[in-house]
Design an enzyme around this catalytic site. Structure first.
Site, short mmCIF file in Angstrom:
data_model
loop_
_atom_site.label_atom_id
_atom_site.label_comp_id
_atom_site.label_asym_id
_atom_site.label_seq_id
_atom_site.Cartn_x
_atom_site.Cartn_y
_atom_site.Cartn_z
N GLY A 113 12.75 -0.60 -7.14
CA GLY A 113 13.23 -1.73 -6.34
C GLY A 113 13.03 -1.56 -4.84
N SER A 119 8.10 -1.60 -10.88
CA SER A 119 8.21 -2.31 -12.16
C SER A 119 6.83 -2.66 -12.70
CB SER A 119 9.09 -3.56 -12.04
OG SER A 119 8.61 -4.39 -11.02
N ALA A 120 5.93 -3.12 -11.81
CA ALA A 120 4.58 -3.46 -12.28
C ALA A 120 3.89 -2.21 -12.83
CB ALA A 120 3.76 -4.05 -11.13
N ASP A 163 1.31 -7.96 -7.90
CA ASP A 163 1.72 -6.57 -8.19
C ASP A 163 1.04 -6.04 -9.45
OD1 ASP A 163 3.52 -7.34 -6.22
OD2 ASP A 163 5.19 -6.24 -7.10
C1 MEV Z 1 7.34 -8.38 -4.95
O1 MEV Z 1 6.76 -7.07 -5.06
C2 MEV Z 1 6.34 -9.34 -4.36
C3 MEV Z 1 6.82 -10.79 -4.25
O2 MEV Z 1 5.77 -11.52 -3.60
C4 MEV Z 1 7.09 -11.38 -5.61
C5 MEV Z 1 5.83 -11.63 -6.43
O3 MEV Z 1 4.73 -11.68 -5.88
O4 MEV Z 1 5.98 -11.80 -7.66
C6 MEV Z 1 8.06 -10.91 -3.39
#
Ligand code: MEV
Length: 327
Positions: A113, A119-120, A163
């Site tokens: 986080g 997470s990806a 991501d």
């Molecule tokens: C999160 O790592 C990146 C955001 O742009 C969300 C997304 O692209 O899904 C905030």
């Protein structure tokens, strides 16, 4: 037992705006999540996560993660099991094995986080390892597509492909809606990362930007301005103009701040990096706490961040040209 790993990432430009179809440039970095997967006799899933920069945990569950037999509190497990469960569902679907059960072990060098795409990376590596455990090999493109579906679902329909595509492919990539590609021969990008030890909730931060964008025309204009800035940034990348890339990072941070996704510690780290002579500095990822990324070929920014109150860790992050890797 089958093992796969996938890299985390920093955003050179474009997070949040990319959710609304504007372009973005995420870059994979040499920090990986590694997922080990082994089939079980039953249809349950057991997840062991020992190193997510948070207390480790073990959880075993069947079809419904809510009924998990858990040994640590709530939302940490909810977030992690959401992604792992999604990865398992994708692997079951790809291998046409709807009731396959797995023991999953996760090791990660990417704080959870914190804007570095943990997470990806877990989802990409998890789908790859679980499908291979079931005897199916997916292409990197298909992994990226399936990992995107998981993020889209966990983030309640508000996710871009950035991501997951970046983690599956590696390198510097450009993403604009469904159009995703690697950037050939990017210039040397001397990334330095500062981490405040905090975590932001991506779903809530994305929802906050959506609300502001709907409420105020000028917030919608700000999202579009980020898109213009990224288009300029892509030209600077083509021209190897690292000085301009830095300027645009500073600008991008200001616009993200205006959209309400910065935090006191992110601002402190961004200014510490700028004062130390970084070419540019910005928050990376969803924000709310977590990491900043700066460009500095010298050691000054890293050293300055190490002595900045509120910065828990500072490190150089090399571009990782490899995406998902079969270990
Ligand atoms: C999160 O790592 C990146 C955001 O742009 C969300 C997304 O692209 O899904 C905030």
């Amino acid at each position: 037992m089958i093992t796969s790993s996938a890299p985390g990432k920093v955003y050179l430009f474009g997070e949040h705006a990319v959710v609304y179809g504007e372009p973005a440039v995420p870059c994979a970095i040499e920090r990986r999540a590694t997922v080990h997967v082994e089939s079980r006799e039953d249809d349950r899933i057991r997840v062991e996560a020992n190193d997510l920069s948070l207390d480790g945990f073990t959880v075993t569950y069947g079809e419904n993660p809510d009924e998990a037999n858990v040994d640590v509190p709530g939302d940490l497990v909810e977030a992690a099991t959401g992604y792992v469960n999604g990865a398992v569902e994708q692997a079951r679907d790809a291998a046409d094995a709807p009731s396959a059960g797995f023991n999953v072990e996760i090791e990660s060098e990417i704080p959870l986080g914190a804007g570095l795409g943990s997470s990806a990376a877990v989802v990409v590596a998890g789908i790859d390892a679980a499908t291979r455990e079931l005897g199916v090999e997916l292409s990197a493109d298909e992994l990226a597509e399936r990992a995107y579906r998981v993020e889209h679902e966990v983030q309640e329909g508000q996710a871009s492909r950035a991501d997951t595509f970046c983690s599956a492919m590696g390198g510097a990539v450009r993403v604009e809606g469904d159009d995703c590609a690697r950037i050939d021969d990017p210039p040397e990008l001397p990334f330095v990362v500062g981490y405040d030890g905090e975590a932001g909730n991506t779903g809530k931060l994305v929802a906050g930007v959506r609300e502001r964008r709907e409420q105020y025309g000028f917030a919608a204009d700000t999202v579009e301005a980020i898109g213009d800035l990224v288009r300029q940034g892509r030209r600077a990348l083509r021209d190897d103009d690292v000085a301009q890339l830095g300027e645009l990072m500073d600008f991008n941070h200001g616009l993200l701040s205006a959209l309400g996704v910065s935090s006191r510690s992110l601002e402190t780290m961004v200014w510490a990096a700028r004062d130390a002579g970084a070419r540019g500095a910005k928050l990376t990822g969803a924000g709310g706490g977590g990491c900043i990324v700066a460009l500095d070929e010298t050691t000054s920014t890293r050293l300055a961040l190490e002595y900045t109150p509120g910065c828990e860790a500072a490190f150089r992050a090399e571009l990782d040209t490899e995406g998902v890797r079969r270990e």
